[in-house]
Design a protein around this motif. Structure first.
Motif, PDB file in Angstrom:
ATOM      1  N   HIS A 273       0.802  -1.222   0.000  1.00  0.00           N
ATOM      2  CA  HIS A 273       0.000   0.000   0.000  1.00  0.00           C
ATOM      3  C   HIS A 273       0.829   1.263   0.000  1.00  0.00           C
ATOM      4  O   HIS A 273       0.286   2.341   0.203  1.00  0.00           O
ATOM      5  CB  HIS A 273      -0.944  -0.014   1.203  1.00  0.00           C
ATOM      6  CG  HIS A 273      -1.813  -1.217   1.257  1.00  0.00           C
ATOM      7  ND1 HIS A 273      -2.697  -1.524   0.246  1.00  0.00           N
ATOM      8  CD2 HIS A 273      -1.908  -2.220   2.153  1.00  0.00           C
ATOM      9  CE1 HIS A 273      -3.310  -2.665   0.532  1.00  0.00           C
ATOM     10  NE2 HIS A 273      -2.848  -3.120   1.689  1.00  0.00           N
TER      11      HIS A 273
ATOM     12  N   GLN B   6      -7.638  -5.695  10.172  1.00  0.00           N
ATOM     13  CA  GLN B   6      -8.358  -6.970  10.143  1.00  0.00           C
ATOM     14  C   GLN B   6      -7.536  -8.066  10.819  1.00  0.00           C
ATOM     15  O   GLN B   6      -8.087  -8.988  11.405  1.00  0.00           O
ATOM     16  CB  GLN B   6      -8.681  -7.372   8.691  1.00  0.00           C
ATOM     17  CG  GLN B   6      -9.698  -6.465   8.008  1.00  0.00           C
ATOM     18  CD  GLN B   6     -10.985  -6.318   8.818  1.00  0.00           C
ATOM     19  OE1 GLN B   6     -11.497  -7.281   9.379  1.00  0.00           O
ATOM     20  NE2 GLN B   6     -11.483  -5.084   8.915  1.00  0.00           N
TER      21      GLN B   6
ATOM     22  N   LEU C 128      -3.578 -12.948   9.064  1.00  0.00           N
ATOM     23  CA  LEU C 128      -4.677 -13.045   8.104  1.00  0.00           C
ATOM     24  C   LEU C 128      -4.554 -14.242   7.187  1.00  0.00           C
ATOM     25  O   LEU C 128      -5.532 -14.877   6.827  1.00  0.00           O
ATOM     26  CB  LEU C 128      -4.765 -11.767   7.272  1.00  0.00           C
ATOM     27  CG  LEU C 128      -5.427 -10.575   7.970  1.00  0.00           C
ATOM     28  CD1 LEU C 128      -5.401  -9.349   7.069  1.00  0.00           C
ATOM     29  CD2 LEU C 128      -6.863 -10.925   8.361  1.00  0.00           C
TER      30      LEU C 128
ATOM     31  N   GLN D  25       0.271  -0.119   9.631  1.00  0.00           N
ATOM     32  CA  GLN D  25       0.663  -1.521   9.525  1.00  0.00           C
ATOM     33  C   GLN D  25       1.600  -1.885  10.687  1.00  0.00           C
ATOM     34  O   GLN D  25       1.471  -2.944  11.302  1.00  0.00           O
ATOM     35  CB  GLN D  25       1.357  -1.763   8.181  1.00  0.00           C
ATOM     36  CG  GLN D  25       1.862  -3.175   7.995  1.00  0.00           C
ATOM     37  CD  GLN D  25       2.487  -3.356   6.607  1.00  0.00           C
ATOM     38  OE1 GLN D  25       1.907  -3.951   5.727  1.00  0.00           O
ATOM     39  NE2 GLN D  25       3.675  -2.811   6.422  1.00  0.00           N
TER      40      GLN D  25
ATOM     41  N   TYR E 146      -6.014   3.432   5.855  1.00  0.00           N
ATOM     42  CA  TYR E 146      -5.495   2.102   6.169  1.00  0.00           C
ATOM     43  C   TYR E 146      -6.655   1.106   6.283  1.00  0.00           C
ATOM     44  O   TYR E 146      -6.573  -0.024   5.806  1.00  0.00           O
ATOM     45  CB  TYR E 146      -4.702   2.162   7.477  1.00  0.00           C
ATOM     46  CG  TYR E 146      -4.041   0.849   7.849  1.00  0.00           C
ATOM     47  CD1 TYR E 146      -3.060   0.278   7.026  1.00  0.00           C
ATOM     48  CD2 TYR E 146      -4.385   0.182   9.023  1.00  0.00           C
ATOM     49  CE1 TYR E 146      -2.454  -0.923   7.364  1.00  0.00           C
ATOM     50  CE2 TYR E 146      -3.780  -1.013   9.372  1.00  0.00           C
ATOM     51  CZ  TYR E 146      -2.805  -1.562   8.547  1.00  0.00           C
ATOM     52  OH  TYR E 146      -2.206  -2.742   8.877  1.00  0.00           O
ATOM     53  N   GLU E 147      -7.748   1.541   6.884  1.00  0.00           N
ATOM     54  CA  GLU E 147      -8.907   0.647   7.011  1.00  0.00           C
ATOM     55  C   GLU E 147      -9.505   0.325   5.646  1.00  0.00           C
ATOM     56  O   GLU E 147      -9.928  -0.811   5.397  1.00  0.00           O
ATOM     57  CB  GLU E 147      -9.959   1.274   7.933  1.00  0.00           C
ATOM     58  CG  GLU E 147      -9.585   1.127   9.400  1.00  0.00           C
ATOM     59  CD  GLU E 147     -10.577   1.817  10.338  1.00  0.00           C
ATOM     60  OE1 GLU E 147     -11.203   2.799   9.901  1.00  0.00           O
ATOM     61  OE2 GLU E 147     -10.697   1.380  11.495  1.00  0.00           O
ATOM     62  N   ARG E 148      -9.506   1.335   4.761  1.00  0.00           N
ATOM     63  CA  ARG E 148     -10.000   1.090   3.401  1.00  0.00           C
ATOM     64  C   ARG E 148      -9.152   0.019   2.725  1.00  0.00           C
ATOM     65  O   ARG E 148      -9.650  -0.782   1.937  1.00  0.00           O
ATOM     66  CB  ARG E 148      -9.925   2.395   2.589  1.00  0.00           C
ATOM     67  CG  ARG E 148     -11.209   3.202   2.581  1.00  0.00           C
ATOM     68  CD  ARG E 148     -11.270   4.172   1.404  1.00  0.00           C
ATOM     69  NE  ARG E 148     -10.073   4.981   1.229  1.00  0.00           N
ATOM     70  CZ  ARG E 148      -9.807   6.091   1.935  1.00  0.00           C
ATOM     71  NH1 ARG E 148     -10.632   6.502   2.871  1.00  0.00           N
ATOM     72  NH2 ARG E 148      -8.699   6.764   1.703  1.00  0.00           N
ATOM     73  N   ALA E 149      -7.891   0.005   3.034  1.00  0.00           N
ATOM     74  CA  ALA E 149      -6.988  -0.968   2.422  1.00  0.00           C
ATOM     75  C   ALA E 149      -7.033  -2.309   3.161  1.00  0.00           C
ATOM     76  O   ALA E 149      -6.179  -3.165   2.948  1.00  0.00           O
ATOM     77  CB  ALA E 149      -5.569  -0.418   2.408  1.00  0.00           C
ATOM     78  N   GLY E 150      -7.998  -2.449   4.054  1.00  0.00           N
ATOM     79  CA  GLY E 150      -8.138  -3.721   4.770  1.00  0.00           C
ATOM     80  C   GLY E 150      -7.396  -3.752   6.083  1.00  0.00           C
ATOM     81  O   GLY E 150      -7.137  -4.821   6.631  1.00  0.00           O
TER      82      GLY E 150
ATOM     83  N   HIS F 120      -0.110  -9.750   8.199  1.00  0.00           N
ATOM     84  CA  HIS F 120      -0.233 -10.645   7.047  1.00  0.00           C
ATOM     85  C   HIS F 120      -0.214 -12.101   7.493  1.00  0.00           C
ATOM     86  O   HIS F 120      -0.952 -12.924   6.960  1.00  0.00           O
ATOM     87  CB  HIS F 120       0.895 -10.358   6.054  1.00  0.00           C
ATOM     88  CG  HIS F 120       0.942  -8.907   5.662  1.00  0.00           C
ATOM     89  ND1 HIS F 120       0.075  -8.364   4.751  1.00  0.00           N
ATOM     90  CD2 HIS F 120       1.718  -7.879   6.112  1.00  0.00           C
ATOM     91  CE1 HIS F 120       0.323  -7.051   4.627  1.00  0.00           C
ATOM     92  NE2 HIS F 120       1.320  -6.738   5.449  1.00  0.00           N
TER      93      HIS F 120
END
Lengths: 646, 430
Positions: free
Chosen positions: B10, B29, B221, B102, B22-26, B218
């Motif tokens: 990102h 999570q 997830l 991140q 950052y939330e828009r980019a996931g 990462h």
């Protein structure tokens, strides 16, 4: 070829290691450095110090271990079972040469004018382990400040410093005062005081001793002597009742310094500045040197032989006893005399002159009992909690503060400093109820309060031991041996008599016919006490005095016999915890007459009681026969009177 | 094969420095999944299974490091080592600037794994703007409930504190970092005890690098085994390589581990600049030994590079073209270590000074040939004998350069000049 195979041993909490092929068994957790010492192998160290935690910064002690591919610091590595330590492996030898070359890189090499020359670890290890030459160009050395006055006692040479951190750790770990800090970094690192403030610690005098090189030096020992020109005598600090062991270093019949002599049970190798720097007073040449007799008060002093003086004293004392009875005679010793002298003084008073008026200090603080001397100095580290009443104990015996700091920081002992007048209930509240050893430390003025607090703590479940900080180097010995009114040797009850102050007041009022004083001027050196002493001296008809210094007592004495200072004689003194320790003659006597024990023995003989021992060793033998606690103490042990009559 | 963008996916995205972006980019999570679906022990197991190794230089397996914490001692602390000071290294800065949340998410996941109630991000003093950025992002995350009491409705609470250093290389050493964080002089501590047992304020502490932690979202997830499928047998995942020196396109490139170094140089960095030839390169920052053009075909793999006599270290690639004087480079690096030596132990404090003096005289061409022996001898007296790795590494580059370019070092002796950079100066005088 030595046998390097580990020997099969039973499980005893110890591990077997070999150091350069020598097998030793040491407790688990022992450092490689200590195991090597036990095996008789020397490993050079700079930063490591027996009283401080390891830091492993100097890298001088790296050794080869069978357990590690890299060389490891002996000062910070714990042994493991079967470990083989090599201190002379080729890579170790090369590394030692390398570190010494590094340490000398920016060292000024000014040994010829350095106070430490002759007792410097950098010199010694360079001789023993170092490379023959340096490959570093002398023009490239980094320079720092030399002869930086940190206080009126300590000087710092930043160039000589090898940055072993001992001094900064001393302030962090031993005194907790943090007066020295490291500044800058890398090769420009230096030891300094924060913001250039002068040192104020009471314990600065230990710094030159923890410093392995000549960076920290005594102002009072600057350019004074080389160590090989000093004569060293093991003795005891004469400044207070704590009994710190020290070495008296003298040259040409003058004391040049007091140096510490580690006794882990007492001083733990630290001295306070008051004690360490008190040595000049023993060098005074202003002394009483020959016996004098005045046939009457105010008469002309006549120089006589010792025998003549003793005969005159006996005659004068006998006359007073004849005329006014033994109660008209009073005897005053002082806490600056040895046990042997005090013992003979007690015998003279109680057995020969027959007077109950005998004391070694002015004040009589109520409640003197042997239980108040139960707690050992080192025992404070084993306590659950320690109560210190008022500021007096640590003021009178400063090194006690370091012991309490150690107990607090390294052993987790809770130290409660309470005001002298604290109520017992408050003390119990502070300490908490429940079992465990609790120490109560007080000085003589707080004796009664300490007894009440101890009783209350005991009622709350604790095992309580008390320590009373007495006055003068041998105040405790005087009490143990019965040079105190109403109590005889071993704290046995005796006929009631006058205390020191009562004796002087009675003398000033004309109620004392004769006064015998042994080193009595030490009792009243200034202020109101001195006035009282002078009034007493002016009113007493007969004054038999053994005195080492000129002064009011020497001036008024009808019989004056020269005394020996504590630095000029052999004997024992007893510290406040009851430790019976030897003092030894470090200086030749300033007078040709017999020592105090000899004089007292002669005087007893002249008064009709013959056969007394006259040398300190024979007197000491008499003490240990009469006082069993002193027999148990031996040389350097503690005299304990548990179970003795209160 | 080009870059493999995982952590840098990102980078450059609009608004990525904000929580919303950052939330828009996931974003977050991974943290959400960790808190809802994984126990701390599961998480440690996942990270162990991923094979993730520390990205600060030593390459110690992260999951194993976490598992050294004694079971019943609390509180524990997490420290994020953002004191990136290795010469040639700027990947942590890129990660902080390129995707700050991140890092914060990774930090919170690690804190959850070791059950630390506080995480400290220790960022080097010179990274001033980056520190402000992180502070702002931490505030955002706190306001959104990612930091604080009962994170995302779970019973896990954690605070994150950003702390700036004062500009000392040594504070990147984990125990010096802890001392500095406690307000003391930044100097390494005696080990053992290791930080896992007795670290910050005497409590069990984990110190992890920025890049290490940035991997965690990462791994959570997509799973530890997915991560373990990336890279080589022992070097898993991707790494950010900071490429600098004589190359056409200097910068940070994320590469799958195992890619040949030549690919990084030629495809990403655009090759050696000005059409010149490569003379030497450092694969792991200023501390690491020099490698030669023949090593370009080595894979980006910790073991392979170690076998060639160097190390991937913190992932800083410094390329040097044929005009470079290796004596000059050595001198500059030795000066760095001399300047940064904390002064705690004698071999490093005095040795770097001696080394620097010798290198300066060598560079000026006034060193006697026999003094080259002195140079290697004092380096030997330092290497492996110092208190911490700083003193050891101060000798690595110069010794490897001396071994590989011995003729160049010898040519300097008595030359009165640098024969590489001023080849004709002496002729002009003659």
């Amino acid at each position: 070829m030595p046998d390097t195979r580990p020997v099969e041993q039973p499980e005893d909490g110890r591990v077997g290691v070999t150091v350069d092929g020598r097998a030793v068994r040491v407790p688990k957790g022992t450092l490689v450095l200590d195991a090597a010492t036990q095996a008789g192998v020397h490993i050079p160290v700079y930063c490591a110090h027996p009283k401080m935690d390891p830091v492993a910064v100097c890298r001088m002690c790296l050794v080869k271990l069978s357990t590690s591919p890299k060389l490891q610091p002996a000062c910070a590595t714990v042994v493991s079972d079967g470990m083989a330590v090599e201190t002379r492996a080729p890579e170790v030898v090369k590394e030692q040469e390398g570190v010494l070359e590094f340490l000398l890189l920016n060292h000024p090499l000014d040994c010829p004018v350095c106070d430490r020359g002759g007792e410097c670890d950098l010199q010694d290890f360079t001789q023993r382990y170092g490379p023959p030459t340096s490959r570093f160009p002398i023009t490239e050395k980094v320079h720092f400040n030399k002869a930086l006055r940190l206080s009126d006692r300590i000087e710092l040479d930043q160039e000589r410093c090898i940055l072993c951190w001992r001094c900064t750790r001393y302030y962090e770990e031993i005194t907790g005062e943090k007066e020295l800090v490291l500044q800058q970094r890398g090769v420009h690192t230096l030891v300094a005081t924060f913001n250039g403030q002068p040192l104020t610690s009471e314990f600065q005098g230990n710094l030159p001793e923890v410093c392995p090189v000549g960076a920290l030096t005594h102002v009072r020992y600057r350019f004074v002597s080389r160590p090989w020109d000093l004569q060293r005598t093991a003795s005891i600090c004469p400044e207070c009742s704590y009994g710190c062991n020290l070495n008296v270093d003298s040259r040409d019949f003058e004391i040049k310094r007091f140096a510490s002599r580690d006794n882990p049970l007492v001083d733990d190798m630290w001295l306070c500045d008051r004690g360490r720097y008190s040595f000049p007073r023993w060098n005074s040449t202003d002394r009483v040197r020959r016996p004098l007799v005045r046939e009457a008060r105010g008469g002309v002093p006549v120089a006589v032989t010792l025998a003549g003086a003793v005969a005159a004293a006996a005659r004068q004392l006998a006359a007073v006893r004849e005329e006014r009875g033994p109660g008209a005679i009073a005897v005053l010793g002082s806490p600056e005399s040895t046990n042997e002298e005090l013992w003979l003084l007690r015998r003279l008073a109680r057995e020969v002159l027959g007077t109950p008026h005998l004391d070694h200090q002015l004040e009589r603080f109520a409640g003197l009992a042997p239980a108040e001397h139960d707690l050992g100095i080192a025992e404070t580290e084993e306590c659950r909690a320690v109560v210190v009443l008022g500021e007096e104990p640590e003021h009178r015996a400063p090194v006690l503060r370091l012991r309490l700091f150690k107990a607090e920081t390294k052993r987790g002992v809770r130290v409660h400093r309470l005001p002298a007048g604290t109520a017992p209930a408050q003390a119990v509240e502070a300490v908490g109820t429940g079992p465990g050893l609790v120490g109560v430390i007080a000085d003589e003025t707080a004796r009664a309060g300490a007894a009440e607090i101890a009783a209350a703590l005991a009622a709350a479940g604790a095992t309580v031991k008390r320590l009373t900080v007495t006055r003068g180097p041998n105040g405790r010995g005087a009490k143990d041996l019965g040079v105190t009114p109403g109590l005889d040797a071993g704290y046995r009850a005796a006929a009631e008599g006058m205390s020191g102050r009562e004796i002087l007041e009675a003398a000033a009022a004309g109620r004392v016919g004769a006064l015998v004083m042994l080193n009595g001027a030490a009792l009243a050196v200034d202020g109101d006490d001195r006035d009282l002493l002078e009034r007493a001296l002016a009113s007493v008809a007969v004054l038999v005095a053994v005195e080492s210094r000129p002064g009011p007592v020497a001036q008024s004495a009808t019989v004056l016999i020269p005394g020996h200072s504590l630095m000029e004689k052999l004997g024992t003194i007893t510290s406040c915890e009851g430790r019976v320790q030897r003092v030894r003659a470090a200086l030749p006597p300033a007078t040709a007459t017999a020592t105090e024990t000899g004089v007292l023995s002669m005087l007893a003989g002249a008064l009709g009681s013959t056969g007394w021992p006259s040398d300190p060793i024979a007197v000491h033998r008499e003490i240990v026969t009469a006082v069993p606690a002193y027999a148990q103490a031996g040389n350097g042990g503690r005299a304990l009177f548990r179970g003795a009559p209160a | 094969m080009a870059e493999h963008r995982l952590l840098t996916e990102h980078f450059g995205m609009e608004g990525i420095q904000t929580l919303a972006g950052y939330e828009r980019a996931g974003g977050y999570q991974g943290l959400r999944r960790a808190l809802r679906e994984l126990t701390p022990d599961d998480l440690v197991a996942q990270v162990k299974a991923s094979g993730l190794r520390g990205r600060g230089g030593a390459g110690f397996p992260t999951g194993t490091k976490w598992s050294f914490l004694p079971g019943d001692v609390h509180p524990r602390y997490l420290c994020v080592n953002a004191d990136e000071s290795e010469p040639g290294c700027f990947k942590d800065r890129a990660l902080i600037e390129g995707d700050p949340h991140q890092l914060i998410e990774g930090t919170l996941i690690a804190a959850y794994a070791i059950q630390a109630p506080i995480a400290f991000i220790y960022i080097r003093g010179e990274y001033f703007d980056q520190r402000l950025l992180l502070e702002r992002c931490v505030e955002e995350a706190r306001a959104a409930g990612y930091i604080g009491r009962g994170i995302l409705g779970s019973d896990f609470s954690c605070d994150v504190i950003v702390h700036g250093g004062a500009g000392a290389y040594i504070c990147g050493e984990e125990t010096a970092l802890l001392d500095s964080l406690e307000g003391r002089r930044g100097q390494p501590r005696l080990k053992p005890p290791f930080p896992a047992v007795k670290g910050l304020y005497g409590q069990p502490t984990v110190v992890n690098n920025v890049e290490t932690l940035s991997n965690l979202p990462h791994i959570v997830l997509r799973g530890g085994s997915w991560y373990a499928s990336l890279g080589t047998e022992k070097s898993k995942g991707t790494r950010l390589f900071c490429c600098s020196g004589h190359i056409e396109r200097p910068g940070t490139y994320e590469m799958l581990l195992g890619t040949p170094i030549r690919e990084l140089l030629e495809e990403e960095c655009g090759g050696v600049w000005k059409g010149r030839r490569l003379k030497a390169f450092q694969p792991g920052g200023g501390s690491m030994q020099v490698l030669l053009p023949e090593h370009l075909d080595l894979p980006l793999d910790m073991e392979a590079v170690a076998q060639a006599g160097s190390a991937l270290g913190a992932g800083a690639m410094v390329f040097m073209d044929e005009t470079t004087c290796m004596v000059n480079v050595s001198m500059r690096l030795v000066d760095f270590y001399h300047h940064e030596s904390c002064g705690k132990c004698s071999p490093c404090r005095e040795g770097t000074y001696f080394e620097s003096d010798l290198m300066h005289r060598l560079e000026r061409g006034v060193l006697a040939p026999e003094e080259l022996t002195t140079l290697s001898d004092i380096c030997d007296n330092m290497n492996g004998k110092c208190f911490c790795p700083l003193g050891d590494t101060a000798t690595w580059f110069v010794m490897s350069a001396y071994a590989a370019f011995r003729d160049e070092f010898e040519a300097h002796c008595g030359a009165g000049r640098c024969p590489v950079r001023e080849p004709r100066a002496a002729e002009a005088v003659a």
